[in-house]
Design a protein around this motif. Structure first.
Motif, PDB file in Angstrom:
ATOM      1  N   ARG A  14       0.836  -1.212   0.000  1.00 45.77           N
ATOM      2  CA  ARG A  14       0.000   0.000   0.000  1.00 45.77           C
ATOM      3  C   ARG A  14       0.868   1.258   0.000  1.00 45.77           C
ATOM      4  N   VAL A  15       0.708   2.078  -1.037  1.00 46.99           N
ATOM      5  CA  VAL A  15       1.412   3.356  -1.164  1.00 46.99           C
ATOM      6  C   VAL A  15       0.409   4.480  -0.951  1.00 46.99           C
ATOM      7  N   VAL A  16       0.697   5.354  -0.015  1.00 49.17           N
ATOM      8  CA  VAL A  16      -0.190   6.484   0.265  1.00 49.17           C
ATOM      9  C   VAL A  16       0.568   7.779   0.000  1.00 49.17           C
ATOM     10  N   ALA A  17       0.043   8.598  -0.913  1.00 48.52           N
ATOM     11  CA  ALA A  17       0.646   9.881  -1.236  1.00 48.52           C
ATOM     12  C   ALA A  17       0.021  10.960  -0.362  1.00 48.52           C
ATOM     13  N   LEU A  18       0.868  11.711   0.317  1.00 45.57           N
ATOM     14  CA  LEU A  18       0.420  12.780   1.203  1.00 45.57           C
ATOM     15  C   LEU A  18       0.422  14.097   0.429  1.00 45.57           C
ATOM     16  N   LEU A  19      -0.770  14.637   0.157  1.00 42.18           N
ATOM     17  CA  LEU A  19      -0.904  15.854  -0.638  1.00 42.18           C
ATOM     18  C   LEU A  19      -1.033  17.074   0.262  1.00 42.18           C
ATOM     19  N   GLN A  20      -0.517  18.205  -0.232  1.00 38.71           N
ATOM     20  CA  GLN A  20      -0.566  19.458   0.521  1.00 38.71           C
ATOM     21  C   GLN A  20      -0.752  20.610  -0.459  1.00 38.71           C
ATOM     22  N   PRO A  21      -1.761  21.450  -0.224  1.00 46.76           N
ATOM     23  CA  PRO A  21      -1.963  22.576  -1.141  1.00 46.76           C
ATOM     24  C   PRO A  21      -0.873  23.627  -1.003  1.00 46.76           C
ATOM     25  N   PRO A  22      -0.472  24.280  -2.103  1.00 44.08           N
ATOM     26  CA  PRO A  22      -0.863  23.980  -3.483  1.00 44.08           C
ATOM     27  C   PRO A  22      -0.078  22.781  -4.013  1.00 44.08           C
ATOM     28  N   GLN A  23      -0.770  21.733  -4.390  1.00 47.70           N
ATOM     29  CA  GLN A  23      -0.121  20.491  -4.790  1.00 47.70           C
ATOM     30  C   GLN A  23       0.427  20.591  -6.209  1.00 47.70           C
ATOM     31  N   SER A  24       1.679  20.188  -6.379  1.00 42.20           N
ATOM     32  CA  SER A  24       2.264  20.087  -7.714  1.00 42.20           C
ATOM     33  C   SER A  24       1.763  18.792  -8.338  1.00 42.20           C
ATOM     34  N   THR A  25       1.181  18.876  -9.521  1.00 41.23           N
ATOM     35  CA  THR A  25       0.527  17.700 -10.108  1.00 41.23           C
ATOM     36  C   THR A  25       1.496  16.746 -10.783  1.00 41.23           C
ATOM     37  N   PHE A  26       2.634  17.244 -11.279  1.00 43.40           N
ATOM     38  CA  PHE A  26       3.524  16.363 -12.031  1.00 43.40           C
ATOM     39  C   PHE A  26       4.168  15.288 -11.167  1.00 43.40           C
ATOM     40  N   PRO A  27       4.789  15.621 -10.007  1.00 50.20           N
ATOM     41  CA  PRO A  27       5.352  14.542  -9.186  1.00 50.20           C
ATOM     42  C   PRO A  27       4.300  13.553  -8.706  1.00 50.20           C
ATOM     43  N   LEU A  28       3.083  14.040  -8.463  1.00 53.27           N
ATOM     44  CA  LEU A  28       2.009  13.115  -8.088  1.00 53.27           C
ATOM     45  C   LEU A  28       1.692  12.184  -9.246  1.00 53.27           C
ATOM     46  N   THR A  69     -10.659  12.740   0.000  1.00 55.73           N
ATOM     47  CA  THR A  69     -11.605  12.448   1.073  1.00 55.73           C
ATOM     48  C   THR A  69     -10.968  11.767   2.277  1.00 55.73           C
ATOM     49  N   THR A  70      -9.693  11.434   2.187  1.00 51.31           N
ATOM     50  CA  THR A  70      -9.029  10.695   3.268  1.00 51.31           C
ATOM     51  C   THR A  70      -8.046  11.593   4.000  1.00 51.31           C
ATOM     52  N   GLY A  71      -8.022  11.496   5.326  1.00 49.90           N
ATOM     53  CA  GLY A  71      -7.132  12.302   6.146  1.00 49.90           C
ATOM     54  C   GLY A  71      -5.849  11.572   6.502  1.00 49.90           C
ATOM     55  N   LEU A  72      -5.123  12.117   7.471  1.00 48.69           N
ATOM     56  CA  LEU A  72      -3.819  11.589   7.836  1.00 48.69           C
ATOM     57  C   LEU A  72      -3.878  10.189   8.430  1.00 48.69           C
ATOM     58  N   ASP A  73      -5.060   9.735   8.819  1.00 40.49           N
ATOM     59  CA  ASP A  73      -5.154   8.376   9.345  1.00 40.49           C
ATOM     60  C   ASP A  73      -4.796   7.334   8.297  1.00 40.49           C
ATOM     61  N   ALA A  74      -4.808   7.710   7.017  1.00 38.04           N
ATOM     62  CA  ALA A  74      -4.416   6.774   5.952  1.00 38.04           C
ATOM     63  C   ALA A  74      -2.959   6.353   6.092  1.00 38.04           C
ATOM     64  N   LEU A  75      -2.135   7.219   6.704  1.00 39.54           N
ATOM     65  CA  LEU A  75      -0.723   6.884   6.862  1.00 39.54           C
ATOM     66  C   LEU A  75      -0.525   5.730   7.838  1.00 39.54           C
ATOM     67  N   GLU A  76      -1.529   5.477   8.674  1.00 37.47           N
ATOM     68  CA  GLU A  76      -1.415   4.403   9.670  1.00 37.47           C
ATOM     69  C   GLU A  76      -1.441   3.025   9.028  1.00 37.47           C
ATOM     70  N   ARG A  77      -1.948   2.928   7.796  1.00 39.90           N
ATOM     71  CA  ARG A  77      -2.023   1.630   7.122  1.00 39.90           C
ATOM     72  C   ARG A  77      -1.133   1.573   5.878  1.00 39.90           C
ATOM     73  N   ALA A  78      -0.228   2.537   5.739  1.00 39.14           N
ATOM     74  CA  ALA A  78       0.633   2.595   4.563  1.00 39.14           C
ATOM     75  C   ALA A  78       1.896   1.756   4.757  1.00 39.14           C
ATOM     76  N   ASP A  79       2.290   1.074   3.689  1.00 37.54           N
ATOM     77  CA  ASP A  79       3.605   0.431   3.652  1.00 37.54           C
ATOM     78  C   ASP A  79       4.660   1.427   3.184  1.00 37.54           C
ATOM     79  N   THR A  80       4.243   2.325   2.294  1.00 38.69           N
ATOM     80  CA  THR A  80       5.106   3.422   1.832  1.00 38.69           C
ATOM     81  C   THR A  80       4.315   4.713   1.886  1.00 38.69           C
ATOM     82  N   VAL A  81       4.880   5.724   2.530  1.00 38.69           N
ATOM     83  CA  VAL A  81       4.302   7.074   2.525  1.00 38.69           C
ATOM     84  C   VAL A  81       5.109   7.902   1.537  1.00 38.69           C
ATOM     85  N   LEU A  82       4.438   8.527   0.601  1.00 35.72           N
ATOM     86  CA  LEU A  82       5.119   9.265  -0.460  1.00 35.72           C
ATOM     87  C   LEU A  82       4.678  10.728  -0.426  1.00 35.72           C
TER      88      LEU A  82
END
Length: 329
Positions: A14-28, A69-82
């Protein structure tokens, strides 16, 4: 050529990408292309999702919002946080909730990955202390100044420590992500993804070959005449002693002025100019490497290739192929 079938993986990473405004779309998008769905041709071995500190619309740099729609709790189940970039003004602090969540994920055993300026978030969480790290060449000095305990390497495409990894500018995020896939799933699987993306699984060289050609920039009046004199004599051997004679100072004084005003030695400055001139000639002309070597004062093709590889981790021929093709495209 018949492609060998790949065995299925029993458990998705499971890879979870942590987004932050203003988000750059290309690396995502780079991360999504590597870790997202590839259709029936490539067995799924990753589950990719996004989250943000405050669920809802996330502003991007290109004029539209993404609904997350998902908050920081998604990081609790991530194998990789990106972390696909950090596009805040200079000096902006990473939110404490983000720092806490990233640290907790790391302590739990998740791998933490920063693409491009995403390294700022990892540094703020203390995960890069005493370690080499990569970021976009244009922000390397800022990262080093803000987090002096981080050993910023402005040359490499990426750095992987196993539990923590960082990449250079956005496209280098693809290099890092493909490398991580190779580590996780093997080279054959990474090659299959790279082929579908129509790109090599590994690029030659370092990010300095993509940095802007260096210029002297603003310098104090005491050095400006000397630098102008040197720029007109790149095809000639010039020693530090000869520079000092022209500047009418001692070699020690000259070296001190270069260090104080430009941050490098006279010899290093001159070599950087020769490499910059070499890059320009490789990009803009069909001159042979031997001819270019004479024009930029590196004496021979052998010496030019050695110096060029030391500076950019690639060969003149590979550099020319890449950048002449880029111009043609």
């Amino acid at each position: 050529m018949t492609l060998r079938s790949l065995p299925k993986s029993p458990k998705l990473h499971r890879v979870v990408a942590l987004l932050q405004p203003p988000q750059s779309t290309f690396p995502l998008a780079c991360a999504t292309e590597v870790f997202g769905s590839h259709g029936p041709a490539i067995p799924a071995r990753y589950a990719f999702e996004v989250c943000t500190e405050r669920p809802g619309p996330v502003r991007t740099q290109v004029g539209y919002d993404m609904l997350v729609t998902t908050g920081l709790d998604a990081l609790e189940r991530a194998d990789t946080v990106l972390v696909p970039g950090w596009q805040q003004p200079v000096g902006t602090e990473v939110p404490s909730a983000v720092v806490t969540a990233v640290r907790a994920a790391h302590e739990r055993g998740a791998r933490i990955v920063g693409i491009c300026s995403g390294a700022f978030v990892l540094a703020a969480a203390g995960l890069l202390d005493g370690r080499r790290a990569a970021t976009h060449w244009a922000r390397a000095a800022e990262l080093a100044a803000r987090f002096p305990q981080v050993r910023v390497d402005p040359a490499v495409l990426y750095v992987d420590h196993g539990d923590v990894a960082t990449s250079a500018g956005s496209a280098a995020g693809v290099d890092l992500c493909l490398h991580l896939v190779s580590v996780d799933q093997g080279a054959a699987y990474a090659m299959r993804i790279a082929r579908q993306m129509v790109m090599p699984p590994h690029r030659e060289g370092c990010q300095l070959q993509y940095a802007e050609l260096p210029t002297s920039g603003p310098v104090a009046d005491s050095l400006a005449p000397l630098l102008e004199w040197l720029a007109g004599r790149l095809d000639q051997p010039v020693s530090v002693a000869e520079m000092a004679v022209h500047a009418q100072v001692s070699a020690r004084t000259l070296t001190r002025r270069f260090t104080e005003q430009l941050g490098i030695s006279p010899g290093r400055w001159l070599l950087d100019r020769r490499i910059a001139a070499t890059r320009a000639l490789l990009e803009e002309t069909d001159l042979s490497v031997e001819t270019i070597a004479r024009r930029v004062g590196l004496s021979s093709a052998v010496n030019l290739r050695r110096r060029f590889h030391e500076a950019l981790r690639t060969t003149p021929a590979a550099y020319r192929r890449a950048f002449r093709a880029e111009k043609a495209g």
